[in-house]
Design a protein around this motif. Structure first.
Motif, PDB file in Angstrom:
ATOM      1  N   MET A  33       0.815  -1.219   0.000  1.00  0.00           N
ATOM      2  CA  MET A  33       0.000   0.000   0.000  1.00  0.00           C
ATOM      3  C   MET A  33       0.855   1.279   0.000  1.00  0.00           C
ATOM      4  N   PRO A  34       1.768   1.471   0.997  1.00  0.00           N
ATOM      5  CA  PRO A  34       2.640   2.652   0.911  1.00  0.00           C
ATOM      6  C   PRO A  34       3.547   2.622  -0.314  1.00  0.00           C
ATOM      7  N   LEU A  35       4.005   1.414  -0.698  1.00  0.00           N
ATOM      8  CA  LEU A  35       4.862   1.307  -1.878  1.00  0.00           C
ATOM      9  C   LEU A  35       4.108   1.750  -3.136  1.00  0.00           C
ATOM     10  N   SER A  36       2.793   1.451  -3.202  1.00  0.00           N
ATOM     11  CA  SER A  36       1.991   1.871  -4.357  1.00  0.00           C
ATOM     12  C   SER A  36       1.905   3.393  -4.426  1.00  0.00           C
ATOM     13  N   LEU A  37       1.771   4.031  -3.259  1.00  0.00           N
ATOM     14  CA  LEU A  37       1.756   5.497  -3.235  1.00  0.00           C
ATOM     15  C   LEU A  37       3.066   6.035  -3.785  1.00  0.00           C
ATOM     16  N   TRP A  38       4.173   5.395  -3.387  1.00  0.00           N
ATOM     17  CA  TRP A  38       5.484   5.819  -3.885  1.00  0.00           C
ATOM     18  C   TRP A  38       5.591   5.581  -5.397  1.00  0.00           C
ATOM     19  N   LEU A  40       3.174   5.632  -7.460  1.00  0.00           N
ATOM     20  CA  LEU A  40       2.337   6.666  -8.064  1.00  0.00           C
ATOM     21  C   LEU A  40       3.111   7.980  -8.187  1.00  0.00           C
ATOM     22  N   TRP A  41       3.794   8.338  -7.103  1.00  0.00           N
ATOM     23  CA  TRP A  41       4.600   9.559  -7.096  1.00  0.00           C
ATOM     24  C   TRP A  41       5.731   9.459  -8.131  1.00  0.00           C
ATOM     25  N   SER A  42       6.376   8.292  -8.201  1.00  0.00           N
ATOM     26  CA  SER A  42       7.456   8.086  -9.158  1.00  0.00           C
ATOM     27  C   SER A  42       6.933   8.153 -10.590  1.00  0.00           C
ATOM     28  N   ALA A  43       5.731   7.596 -10.797  1.00  0.00           N
ATOM     29  CA  ALA A  43       5.126   7.636 -12.133  1.00  0.00           C
ATOM     30  C   ALA A  43       4.898   9.080 -12.543  1.00  0.00           C
ATOM     31  N   PHE A  44       4.440   9.891 -11.591  1.00  0.00           N
ATOM     32  CA  PHE A  44       4.219  11.310 -11.883  1.00  0.00           C
ATOM     33  C   PHE A  44       5.553  11.999 -12.206  1.00  0.00           C
ATOM     34  N   THR A  45       6.598  11.677 -11.430  1.00  0.00           N
ATOM     35  CA  THR A  45       7.922  12.276 -11.639  1.00  0.00           C
ATOM     36  C   THR A  45       8.491  11.897 -12.996  1.00  0.00           C
ATOM     37  N   LEU A  46       8.345  10.606 -13.371  1.00  0.00           N
ATOM     38  CA  LEU A  46       9.035  10.091 -14.555  1.00  0.00           C
ATOM     39  C   LEU A  46       8.195  10.152 -15.831  1.00  0.00           C
ATOM     40  N   ALA A  47       6.928  10.585 -15.724  1.00  0.00           N
ATOM     41  CA  ALA A  47       6.072  10.627 -16.917  1.00  0.00           C
ATOM     42  C   ALA A  47       6.713  11.515 -17.988  1.00  0.00           C
ATOM     43  N   GLY A  48       6.926  10.924 -19.163  1.00  0.00           N
ATOM     44  CA  GLY A  48       7.479  11.664 -20.284  1.00  0.00           C
ATOM     45  C   GLY A  48       8.957  12.006 -20.143  1.00  0.00           C
ATOM     46  N   ALA A  49       9.634  11.455 -19.116  1.00  0.00           N
ATOM     47  CA  ALA A  49      11.038  11.797 -18.883  1.00  0.00           C
ATOM     48  C   ALA A  49      11.945  11.171 -19.943  1.00  0.00           C
ATOM     49  N   GLY A  50      13.018  11.879 -20.286  1.00  0.00           N
ATOM     50  CA  GLY A  50      13.990  11.371 -21.241  1.00  0.00           C
ATOM     51  C   GLY A  50      14.978  10.421 -20.572  1.00  0.00           C
TER      52      GLY A  50
ATOM     53  N   GLY B  91      -4.668   3.186 -18.472  1.00  0.00           N
ATOM     54  CA  GLY B  91      -5.249   1.974 -17.888  1.00  0.00           C
ATOM     55  C   GLY B  91      -4.431   1.479 -16.709  1.00  0.00           C
ATOM     56  N   LEU B  92      -3.099   1.509 -16.842  1.00  0.00           N
ATOM     57  CA  LEU B  92      -2.247   1.020 -15.759  1.00  0.00           C
ATOM     58  C   LEU B  92      -2.355   1.910 -14.524  1.00  0.00           C
ATOM     59  N   SER B  93      -2.493   3.236 -14.736  1.00  0.00           N
ATOM     60  CA  SER B  93      -2.641   4.110 -13.566  1.00  0.00           C
ATOM     61  C   SER B  93      -3.997   3.878 -12.909  1.00  0.00           C
ATOM     62  N   LEU B  94      -5.019   3.561 -13.728  1.00  0.00           N
ATOM     63  CA  LEU B  94      -6.332   3.195 -13.159  1.00  0.00           C
ATOM     64  C   LEU B  94      -6.185   1.949 -12.292  1.00  0.00           C
ATOM     65  N   VAL B  95      -5.424   0.976 -12.792  1.00  0.00           N
ATOM     66  CA  VAL B  95      -5.189  -0.261 -12.038  1.00  0.00           C
ATOM     67  C   VAL B  95      -4.471   0.040 -10.725  1.00  0.00           C
ATOM     68  N   LEU B  96      -3.505   0.961 -10.773  1.00  0.00           N
ATOM     69  CA  LEU B  96      -2.756   1.315  -9.570  1.00  0.00           C
ATOM     70  C   LEU B  96      -3.670   1.945  -8.518  1.00  0.00           C
ATOM     71  N   PHE B  97      -4.535   2.884  -8.952  1.00  0.00           N
ATOM     72  CA  PHE B  97      -5.486   3.498  -8.010  1.00  0.00           C
ATOM     73  C   PHE B  97      -6.440   2.443  -7.461  1.00  0.00           C
ATOM     74  N   SER B  98      -6.892   1.534  -8.329  1.00  0.00           N
ATOM     75  CA  SER B  98      -7.810   0.483  -7.903  1.00  0.00           C
ATOM     76  C   SER B  98      -7.125  -0.438  -6.892  1.00  0.00           C
ATOM     77  N   PHE B  99      -5.859  -0.752  -7.166  1.00  0.00           N
ATOM     78  CA  PHE B  99      -5.093  -1.617  -6.261  1.00  0.00           C
ATOM     79  C   PHE B  99      -4.975  -0.966  -4.882  1.00  0.00           C
TER      80      PHE B  99
END
Lengths: 132, 150
Positions: A33-38, A40-50, B91-99
């Protein structure tokens, strides 16, 4: 024939696996659960990153460590969760055992591959396929 | 429903002969039920775990691309930035929120908490609808921050 039943606090202890697998599955989910939050944060940081930004992200030991821990715990959880799913839908014992073993093998390979790639990127190893 | 003759003493008509020959009452209430949101949440968690497994494999491919150098990573980034790629990541981010939400619901219920009708229904509703709201917000912020574009 069989050993006398064992008791703990006047409650009979399971003669087989007991609640061990269930507990591990729940603890893995709790850790995820906390790892998923992290993640999520990492996904936001790395979205579109080179490439340079991603390599710099992997250069942070905290990121690499958490990613490796997430991969191991997720594949552990996945193997236990898929075991439950297979047990629910596959009634034939031989097929069921084969599928569970196959799933465990796949998740073990995936976990090992994750660690292999993460460590290579973190160590700044030469791009794969290296040494060919 | 009964497959026994009337003289077998089954005035209720709810006794059945099982495949092993035993005569026993039909399981009660298997034909008296209605859909509840907790069932949707439960099924969706299983679906989420399946989708998360696929997502983990895709993420592994992404890490493998990083480990394969700038050219390989550039190809994966180009795929990811395409409309189909963005749809997959959505879709994968939806899965992450759902998880996250459904997993939290599952853990609370596994701990024996929130099992009364009101709490169970509320948590199931959050686990079912929450991810849809959060994923849209997440992508609105991603687009607004200029991290992704169509």
């Amino acid at each position: 024939m069989s050993a006398a039943p064992k008791f703990k606090n006047h409650v009979k202890i399971s003669e087989r696996h007991g609640a061990g697998e269930w507990k591990i599955e729940k603890l893995a989910l709790l850790a995820l659960m906390p790892l998923s939050l992290w993640v999520l944060w990492s996904a936001f940081t790395l979205a579109g990153a080179g490439y340079e930004a991603v390599v710099a992200w992997f250069g942070n030991a905290l990121n690499t460590g958490l990613l490796a821990v997430t991969a191991i715990i997720f594949f552990l959880f996945a193997s236990l969760a898929w075991k439950v799913i297979i047990e629910d839908y596959v009634p034939a014992p031989s097929t069921r055992t084969t599928l569970i073993n196959l799933a465990n093998l796949v998740f073990l390979v995936l976990a090992a591959a994750s660690i292999f790639f993460i460590v290579r990127v973190a160590m700044g190893s030469a791009p794969l396929p290296a040494g060919v | 429903m009964s497959n026994l003759p009337q003289d077998a003493g089954d005035p209720t008509g709810r006794y059945v002969r099982h495949p092993n020959g035993h005569v026993a009452p039909m399981s009660p209430f298997t034909d008296v039920w209605r859909w509840h949101v907790t069932m949707t949440a439960s099924i969706l968690f299983r679906v989420t775990i399946g989708a998360a497994t696929v997502g983990a494999v895709l993420l592994l491919g992404w890490v493998a691309a990083v480990a394969s150098g700038p050219e390989a990573y550039a190809k994966v980034l180009a795929c990811s930035a395409s409309p189909i790629g963005l749809f997959v990541w959505f879709g994968l981010s939806l899965v992450l929120f759902s998880f996250l939400l459904n997993g939290t619901r599952h853990l609370i219920n596994d701990a024996g908490q929130g099992l009364d009708l009101k709490s169970a229904t509320l948590m199931a509703n959050i686990a079912v609808w929450g991810p849809l709201v959060l994923v849209v917000l997440f992508w609105v912020v991603l687009f607004a921050a200029g991290k992704v574009s169509l």
